[in-house]
Design a protein around this motif. Structure first.
Motif, mmCIF file in Angstrom:
data_model
loop_
_atom_site.group_PDB
_atom_site.id
_atom_site.type_symbol
_atom_site.label_atom_id
_atom_site.label_comp_id
_atom_site.label_asym_id
_atom_site.label_seq_id
_atom_site.Cartn_x
_atom_site.Cartn_y
_atom_site.Cartn_z
ATOM 1 N N UNK A 195 0.806 -1.216 0.000
ATOM 2 C CA UNK A 195 0.000 0.000 0.000
ATOM 3 C C UNK A 195 0.841 1.269 0.000
ATOM 4 N N UNK A 196 1.843 1.353 0.862
ATOM 5 C CA UNK A 196 2.637 2.587 0.935
ATOM 6 C C UNK A 196 3.823 2.395 1.873
ATOM 7 N N UNK A 197 4.873 3.230 1.699
ATOM 8 C CA UNK A 197 5.960 3.210 2.688
ATOM 9 C C UNK A 197 5.458 3.840 3.983
ATOM 10 N N UNK A 198 6.101 3.491 5.100
ATOM 11 C CA UNK A 198 5.714 4.047 6.421
ATOM 12 C C UNK A 198 6.953 4.555 7.128
ATOM 13 N N UNK A 199 7.363 5.768 6.802
ATOM 14 C CA UNK A 199 8.521 6.355 7.461
ATOM 15 C C UNK A 199 8.132 7.538 8.345
ATOM 16 N N UNK A 200 6.830 7.746 8.529
ATOM 17 C CA UNK A 200 6.300 8.756 9.424
ATOM 18 C C UNK A 200 6.899 10.120 9.123
ATOM 19 N N UNK A 205 9.891 10.950 8.761
ATOM 20 C CA UNK A 205 11.196 10.827 8.103
ATOM 21 C C UNK A 205 11.016 10.386 6.646
ATOM 22 N N UNK A 206 9.983 10.894 5.986
ATOM 23 C CA UNK A 206 9.638 10.449 4.640
ATOM 24 C C UNK A 206 10.756 10.682 3.627
ATOM 25 N N UNK A 231 12.021 -0.433 12.779
ATOM 26 C CA UNK A 231 11.453 0.799 12.238
ATOM 27 C C UNK A 231 12.574 1.823 12.139
ATOM 28 N N UNK A 232 12.729 2.411 10.968
ATOM 29 C CA UNK A 232 13.749 3.427 10.741
ATOM 30 C C UNK A 232 13.434 4.662 11.574
#
Length: 146
Positions: free
Chosen positions: A8-13, A15-16, A105-106
């Protein structure tokens, strides 16, 4: 029956910009259909945040999981190759005495100085010029008589 997954999508909050260029962890959102062999049907599941580690050996991943499992802190973080990671662990079984799964999680880039490496030179503040006494002006030559 087959399992299928839909990215669905990246999740870097927050820190996109940094997240996609980090070399250690992929954090993403996905939906998947898990086939239940006992009931002979698929069940759609949704994962808001999940991920996987990149580049670590299987032994390294097992060691990370075990270290996280026995770490009493609620939030577990580490730095690998100057990448700060939060380790997310899900326990399972009676009294949560085993690991169900975990992922990283990064959390940003972080440079950790290594003991024994030379420190980079520190720039010194420029010093103001020292006031030196001005040289005495040379006396003008006396005019010669005619």
């Amino acid at each position: 029956g087959q399992d299928s997954i839909e990215y669905l999508a990246p999740r870097y909050f927050d820190l996109a910009d940094e997240g996609p260029i980090n070399p250690n962890a992929a954090t993403l959102r996905y939906r998947y259909n898990a086939y239940d062999f006992e009931n002979n049907k698929s069940q759609e599941l949704y994962k808001n945040t999940g991920g996987f580690d990149i580049g670590e050996s299987p032994e390294g991943l097992i060691a990370l999981g075990m270290a996280c499992f026995y770490d009493p802190r609620k939030t577990k973080t580490t730095v690998i190759n100057n990448v700060k990671l939060e380790m997310v662990l899900f326990a399972a079984g009676p009294e949560n005495r085993s690991i169900n799964s975990f992922f990283s999680k990064f959390k940003g880039f972080d440079v950790i100085p290594v003991v024994g490496e030379p420190k980079p030179p520190v720039a010194e503040e420029p010093k103001p010029p020292v006031d030196e006494p001005e040289p005495e002006p040379e006396p003008e030559p006396e005019p010669e008589p005619e």
